[in-house]
Structure formats: structure tokens, C-alpha cells
Enzyme design. Structure first.
Site, PDB file in Angstrom:
ATOM      1  N   SER A 137       0.791  -1.229   0.000  1.00 44.97           N
ATOM      2  CA  SER A 137       0.000   0.000   0.000  1.00 44.97           C
ATOM      3  C   SER A 137       0.823   1.278   0.000  1.00 44.97           C
ATOM      4  CB  SER A 137      -0.941   0.012   1.204  1.00 44.97           C
ATOM      5  OG  SER A 137      -0.214  -0.023   2.424  1.00 44.97           O
TER       6      SER A 137
ATOM      7  N   HIS B 139      -5.499  -4.151  -0.787  1.00 46.99           N
ATOM      8  CA  HIS B 139      -5.423  -3.132  -1.837  1.00 46.99           C
ATOM      9  C   HIS B 139      -5.487  -3.738  -3.232  1.00 46.99           C
ATOM     10  CE1 HIS B 139      -4.581   0.524   0.556  1.00 46.99           C
ATOM     11  NE2 HIS B 139      -4.103  -0.338   1.426  1.00 46.99           N
TER      12      HIS B 139
ATOM     13  N   LYS C  31     -12.212  -0.829   1.173  1.00 46.54           N
ATOM     14  CA  LYS C  31     -11.440  -0.032   0.208  1.00 46.54           C
ATOM     15  C   LYS C  31     -12.173  -0.006  -1.130  1.00 46.54           C
ATOM     16  CE  LYS C  31      -7.039  -0.404   2.610  1.00 46.54           C
ATOM     17  NZ  LYS C  31      -7.564  -0.945   3.888  1.00 46.54           N
TER      18      LYS C  31
END
Length: 396
Positions: free
Chosen positions: A185, A213, A243
């Protein structure tokens, strides 16, 4: 208040502020979209993990409202008592289909997943090989397990092979796991999962990929394991629902036996109240959108590539990112925070990332373009980056 505690807090807070390591929190006045309002000012938002713009999606909001009206605002209990609603079961079936596994289990957050799954599978008789740049939740999950943690040089397959050989042939451990982020990330690079799988097969390593991610971003939205076509080779796929998915929670996907074990041995599942139905319904809607079309995924990558190219042409050091995550590496901590502050004053919200999140001297402003950004927003952001970069001597 205890005098000892007060002295400890004052001394250490002052030290953090003096070193440029104290993080100021800026409350957002409204939704976390491509433009946000802070202290009454509109700012182009380049700090959100809302990759696909789904956190503010109207369809998902309606699903959440309808499910809340049906089930209530909370699940009412932990999953193992009577907090498992039929909608939890439906979500986990959909997650397994999404990740290409036999089964899946949902948790209250991605952080909880790593605390839960690692410590449920590994113990003090085992060893964990861990990439040195793994997320803090992985580090904490490894510590909680009691296993011997062996740090592996970042993305270094030779180092992984050597340490896997040493650990498995030592006779000291019952099980050995290798754990890695799917997408890192802070730098935006992708794990070398084919190399990992090759070594894992050679030494019978348990493989664990934290794809927080990657889910919704890589593999046409299905994640980093799917990106490499390794769904049958990775033992544990972990991901977050907060996310790219745009809601909240986390999951672990794998074999039915693995999920059965996590349901009886992972402590956050056993001792923390289940996710509320509104969040589950929105999550299921998000998964349906990602599975039905790559439109949002493609727009995310288009915007990410556009911003990368623009920052690179201006002369910024954007590192080795292979994903829309785009760091501008500044270096010194105080300069990094000053750079971020000036961006905000000019109209761009891009948060500074400094030690301990990244190594000292590697401070950066991390940019997170999303599918919801327009080209005009990105052009405006690039113009501000150029102005502030030249003003502070970061670019010439």
C-alpha cells in the site's frame, strides 16, 4: 491524572511534533468522494481508499437502507451465538464465488482478519516468513500467534528460498507459513505470487496473501491472486471490504476445512459482534457491480495511469508503483508534512505518510486516484503539484 502518565504523554507528544511525526486528523464535512470539504473548503481528494467510488454509490446506499429497515442497525450478538443472520451466509457464499474458493468467512474489519486467521492457524511451534514491508495488521497477527517470525527481504525470492529451506529443514517447526501483501500500500507494487508459489511448493509452505489493496483493483477486480490465476495455489486469501468494495469489514477465503476451522478458533469471530445487515447488503451490491462490469475498474486504472504520467513528467519521484497507488516520495519528514499542508492550502488533499508507517527518510505524499475523479480534477491537481513542488524545491 497520574503524574507519571502525564509526563510520559507530554514528553513523547512533543518529541513527535518536533520530529514532524505527529499526525493531525482532519474531519471531513460530508461524504468521502473525489472532492471533500474540510473546514468549509472544497479539496480534490487524493487520499481515499475508495478506489471505485462505491462508498457514495446511490444504489448501495439504498440497499443498506432497505436491509437496515428489515434487520435493524445491529446483528445483536456474536456469530456463534445468534448473530449469524441469513444475509451473513449469503455474503460469504458470494465472497467465495468472487475469490474462486470453496468457502469464505467475514469479519468486522480487514485488520481483524489478520489478527484472527494468522493466530488461529499458526502457534508457538511454527514459523512465519514475512515480507519486511507487510502491513501493520500482518505484523500484529504474527506476534499474536506466538510463532517465530522470520523477516524476508522485500520481494526477494532468493532470500525467501534460503529462509524457507533453513526453516523447514531445521526440524524446529511443525508448520511454516509465508505471508505477503498482494499489493503493497505504500509503494503500489504487486507481490511476485508466481515466484512465491514455486518456492511454497518446493518447501510445503502455507501461503497467505493479504489483498486489501488488490481486491477490486487487480485481476479485473477479482484481486491479485486472480491476476496471476493462482486461486487453487494460495491457501489463505484475505481482503478488506472497506477499500475498493466501499463499505466496511473483511474476509478470508480458502478451502471449506480452513473456513470451518476459523469459525471455531478465530477469536474476533468468536468474541466480537457480527457486521450489521446494512453493511452486508451494500457489500453484496458492490460485489455484484464489480463482477458484472469492469467499467469502474478500467476507469480507475485510466485515472491512475494519467496521474502517474503527469507527476512523472513534472519530475516527481513516484517510486515503483504498478497500481493506481501513486506515491510522491519527498524524503525528510518535516518537508513531507509541509508539502502536504501546502497542497491542501492550494486545493488538494493528499496526506503525508511518514515514520513509522514508512521508514525514516522515506516520507511521501501518497496519491489515491479513484474511478470517480474526472480528468479536470486530475489536471487541477497536477497544476497544484507543480506550483507547490517548485515552491518547496522538490522539483525544478
Amino acid at each position: 491524572m497520574s503524574k507519571i502518565l502525564d509526563a510520559f504523554l507530554q514528553e513523547n507528544l512533543k518529541e513527535l511534533r518536533d520530529q514532524g511525526l505527529y499526525n493531525e486528523i482532519d474531519p471531513i464535512e460530508g461524504p468521502n468522494g473525489p472532492v471533500i470539504k474540510i473546514k468549509g473548503k472544497d479539496l480534490i481528494n487524493l487520499s481515499s481508499n475508495n478506489y471505485l467510488g462505491l462508498a457514495t454509490d446511490e444504489d448501495l446506499k439504498k440497499l443498506a437502507i432497505d436491509a437496515t429497515n428489515k434487520y435493524g442497525v445491529g446483528a445483536g450478538a456474536v456469530r456463534t451465538i445468534n448473530g449469524t443472520l441469513d444475509i451473513h451466509v449469503a455474503l460469504e457464499k458470494k465472497l467465495a464465488e468472487f475469490k474462486g474458493t470453496e468457502a469464505a468467512i467475514s469479519y468486522q474489519s480487514g485488520f481483524n482478519c489478520n489478527m484472527a486467521a494468522i493466530s488461529a492457524v499458526m502457534n508457538k511451534k511454527d514459523a512465519i516468513l514475512s515480507d519486511e514491508l507487510n502491513h501493520a495488521s500482518i505484523i500484529d497477527g504474527c506476534r499474536l500467534s506466538g510463532a517465530k517470525v522470520i523477516r524476508v527481504n522485500h520481494q526477494d525470492m532468493d532470500d525467501l528460498r534460503a529462509k524457507a529451506k533453513e526453516a523447514t529443514e531445521s526440524g524446529l517447526y511443525e508448520k511454516v507459513m509465508y505471508i505477503t501483501d498482494g499489493v503493497f500500500s505504500m509503494d503500489g507494487n504487486i507481490a511476485n505470487l508466481p515466484g512465491v508459489v514455486e518456492i511454497a511448493k518446493e518447501f510445503d509452505l502455507i501461503t497467505y496473501v493479504d489483498d486489501a489493496h488488490g481486491s477490486g483493483v487487480t485481476g479485473k477486480g477479482k484481486g491479485t491472486v486472480k491476476h496471476f490465476g493462482l486461486e487453487k495455489e494460495i491457501d489463505l486469501q484475505m481482503g478488506t471490504l472497506s477499500k475498493a468494495i466501499g463499505v466496511v469489514g473483511g474476509y478470508v477465503a480458502g478451502t471449506q476445512a480452513l473456513i470451518d476451522w476459523l469459525k471455531v478458533r478465530s477469536r474476533p469471530f468468536l468474541f466480537s459482534t457480527a457486521l450489521p445487515a446494512g453493511d452486508i447488503a451494500a457489500t453484496m451490491g458492490a460485489l455484484d457491480k464489480i463482477s458484472a462490469s469492469t467499467e469502474l475498474h478500467d476507469k480507475l486504472w485510466e485515472n491512475g495511469n494519467y496521474l502517474k504520467e503527469g507527476l512523472s513528467k513534472l519530475g516527481f519521484d513516484i517510486g515503483v508503483s504498478e497500481t493506481p497507488i501513486t506515491p510522491c516520495i519527498i524524503g525528510e519528514e518535516k518537508l513531507t508534512q509541509q508539502f502536504s499542508k501546502r497542497l491542501a492550502e492550494e486545493g488538494v488533499y493528499a496526506k503525508s505518510i511518514v515514520f513509522p508507517t514508512v521508514a525514516k527518510g522515506k516520507g511521501r505524499v501518497r496519491n489515491m486516484p479513484t474511478a470517480a475523479h474526472t480528468k479536470q480534477m486530475l489536471d487541477d491537481a497536477l497544476a497544484i503539484y507543480e506550483k507547490v513542488g517548485k515552491e518547496l524545491g522538490v522539483i525544478s
